[in-house]
Design a protein around this motif. Sequence first.
Motif, mmCIF file in Angstrom:
data_model
loop_
_atom_site.group_PDB
_atom_site.id
_atom_site.type_symbol
_atom_site.label_atom_id
_atom_site.label_comp_id
_atom_site.label_asym_id
_atom_site.label_seq_id
_atom_site.Cartn_x
_atom_site.Cartn_y
_atom_site.Cartn_z
ATOM 1 N N SER A 4 58.180 -8.442 26.619
ATOM 2 C CA SER A 4 57.312 -8.169 25.472
ATOM 3 C C SER A 4 56.718 -9.446 24.918
ATOM 4 C CB SER A 4 58.106 -7.436 24.384
ATOM 5 O OG SER A 4 59.177 -8.236 23.932
ATOM 6 N N HIS A 5 57.529 -10.521 24.902
ATOM 7 C CA HIS A 5 57.038 -11.800 24.393
ATOM 8 C C HIS A 5 55.925 -12.327 25.290
ATOM 9 C CE1 HIS A 5 58.263 -15.827 22.336
ATOM 10 N NE2 HIS A 5 57.044 -15.416 22.028
ATOM 11 N N PHE A 83 69.798 -18.586 13.898
ATOM 12 C CA PHE A 83 69.684 -17.174 13.525
ATOM 13 C C PHE A 83 68.724 -16.464 14.482
ATOM 14 C CE2 PHE A 83 71.070 -19.322 9.767
ATOM 15 C CZ PHE A 83 71.818 -18.413 9.035
ATOM 16 N N HIS A 84 69.088 -15.252 14.859
ATOM 17 C CA HIS A 84 68.197 -14.422 15.660
ATOM 18 C C HIS A 84 67.483 -13.440 14.730
ATOM 19 C CE1 HIS A 84 67.397 -10.912 18.515
ATOM 20 N NE2 HIS A 84 66.571 -11.879 18.874
ATOM 21 N N VAL A 85 66.148 -13.387 14.844
ATOM 22 C CA VAL A 85 65.341 -12.465 14.054
ATOM 23 C C VAL A 85 64.744 -11.461 15.036
ATOM 24 C CG1 VAL A 85 63.528 -12.257 12.321
ATOM 25 C CG2 VAL A 85 64.820 -14.397 12.512
ATOM 26 N N GLN A 86 65.344 -10.294 15.099
ATOM 27 C CA GLN A 86 64.983 -9.329 16.133
ATOM 28 C C GLN A 86 63.535 -8.868 16.010
ATOM 29 O OE1 GLN A 86 67.509 -5.893 16.208
ATOM 30 N NE2 GLN A 86 66.673 -5.106 18.115
ATOM 31 N N ALA A 87 63.072 -8.624 14.791
ATOM 32 C CA ALA A 87 61.711 -8.112 14.596
ATOM 33 C C ALA A 87 60.660 -9.102 15.085
ATOM 34 C CB ALA A 87 61.476 -7.783 13.124
ATOM 35 N N ASP A 89 61.364 -11.275 17.619
ATOM 36 C CA ASP A 89 61.748 -11.676 18.971
ATOM 37 C C ASP A 89 61.828 -13.194 19.060
ATOM 38 O OD1 ASP A 89 62.480 -11.457 21.603
ATOM 39 O OD2 ASP A 89 60.439 -11.317 22.357
ATOM 40 N N SER A 90 62.499 -13.781 18.071
ATOM 41 C CA SER A 90 62.552 -15.237 17.993
ATOM 42 C C SER A 90 63.818 -15.673 17.270
ATOM 43 C CB SER A 90 61.315 -15.765 17.254
ATOM 44 O OG SER A 90 61.291 -17.184 17.271
ATOM 45 N N ARG A 91 64.015 -16.985 17.239
ATOM 46 C CA ARG A 91 65.143 -17.570 16.534
ATOM 47 C C ARG A 91 64.645 -18.638 15.565
ATOM 48 N NH1 ARG A 91 66.788 -15.721 21.207
ATOM 49 N NH2 ARG A 91 68.907 -14.826 21.375
ATOM 50 N N ILE A 92 65.394 -18.830 14.479
ATOM 51 C CA ILE A 92 65.058 -19.852 13.495
ATOM 52 C C ILE A 92 66.295 -20.712 13.254
ATOM 53 C CG2 ILE A 92 63.449 -18.222 12.411
ATOM 54 C CD1 ILE A 92 65.422 -18.207 10.008
#
Length: 313
Positions: A4-5, A83-87, A89-92
């Motif tokens: 998807s990414h 942190f994983h941010v599912q909405a 599709d990334s990490r911060i």
Amino acid sequence: MSESHAKNSILRSGPERLLDAAGVSVDRMPMLHVIFDRMAAQCSENLRQLSAAPAFFSVDAIGTKRIGDVLDAYEGNVVIGIFHVQAWDSRILIGLDHNFVFALAEALFGGDGGEAPTVEKRQLSNLEIRLAQKTFELLGNALQGSFATVCDTQFKLERVETRLDFAVIAPRNTFGVNAKIKLRILGRSNEMFVLIPQTALNSVRQHLGRDLSADMSVRDPRWTKQIKTEIGRTEVAVRGVIEERQFILADIASLKVGQVFALQATTKTRVKLECNAQPLFWCNLGQADGVYVLRVDEFVNQQQEFIDDVLSH
């Protein structure tokens, strides 16, 4: 890179790619200032419930910088929460410099700032890393709540890293939004930062570009009163916890029908009253008219609860 990414990267327009390559000014995303101000306010409120020493979070600066430049500035003096941010599709990343952790530990464990701050360069102890992990969880919840007006998503803490080599969320030469936040506690100023890859914000960039001044309206006092009245009537569920026990997965797998667990609690054991997993009061257990009742004894000391949670892991 997920399918998807990769698909989203192909579908992005030429102007979007140019903006990502050059770095979008945060002035084009005014909601970011609102979000990080809310995060700082929520962190200040949470810490006031845990620390007897006055504490205040404030946003120092928000800008767009290359991810590698941000991380290089903290080399050897930072602990990172990924942190994983599912909405998205990334990490911060959220980073705490060592002085931040030292000051927080001193305040939470009863220090008054009378001793000189630590000046020697040293690695964090296991206890300090556990404290940092609990702090990341609180910061992640505050950031998630602040972003709630823009998108409904979870900021899930995946791991804690003390080496920047393992804190990889995007190519180091790409741009990210970097928010520096100051913590003022025990008369000292300490720093943390939030780093969000610019590409992670593509899906919410339109919402972040909203002008709040256009949304402002005159407050209707009658409507405000009505809202307060209705909120006061809201039903909430509470539960009384007599005792909690920790199990490992092997214990759960070996459970059998009819198995009995012995509790250490007695009729004199105080019961913790909770709402939405937040401890509120210590209560005494009793009976009245044939039913169990709880009598509120005192407020839960959230500072001590936080410390006990850190020490128990």
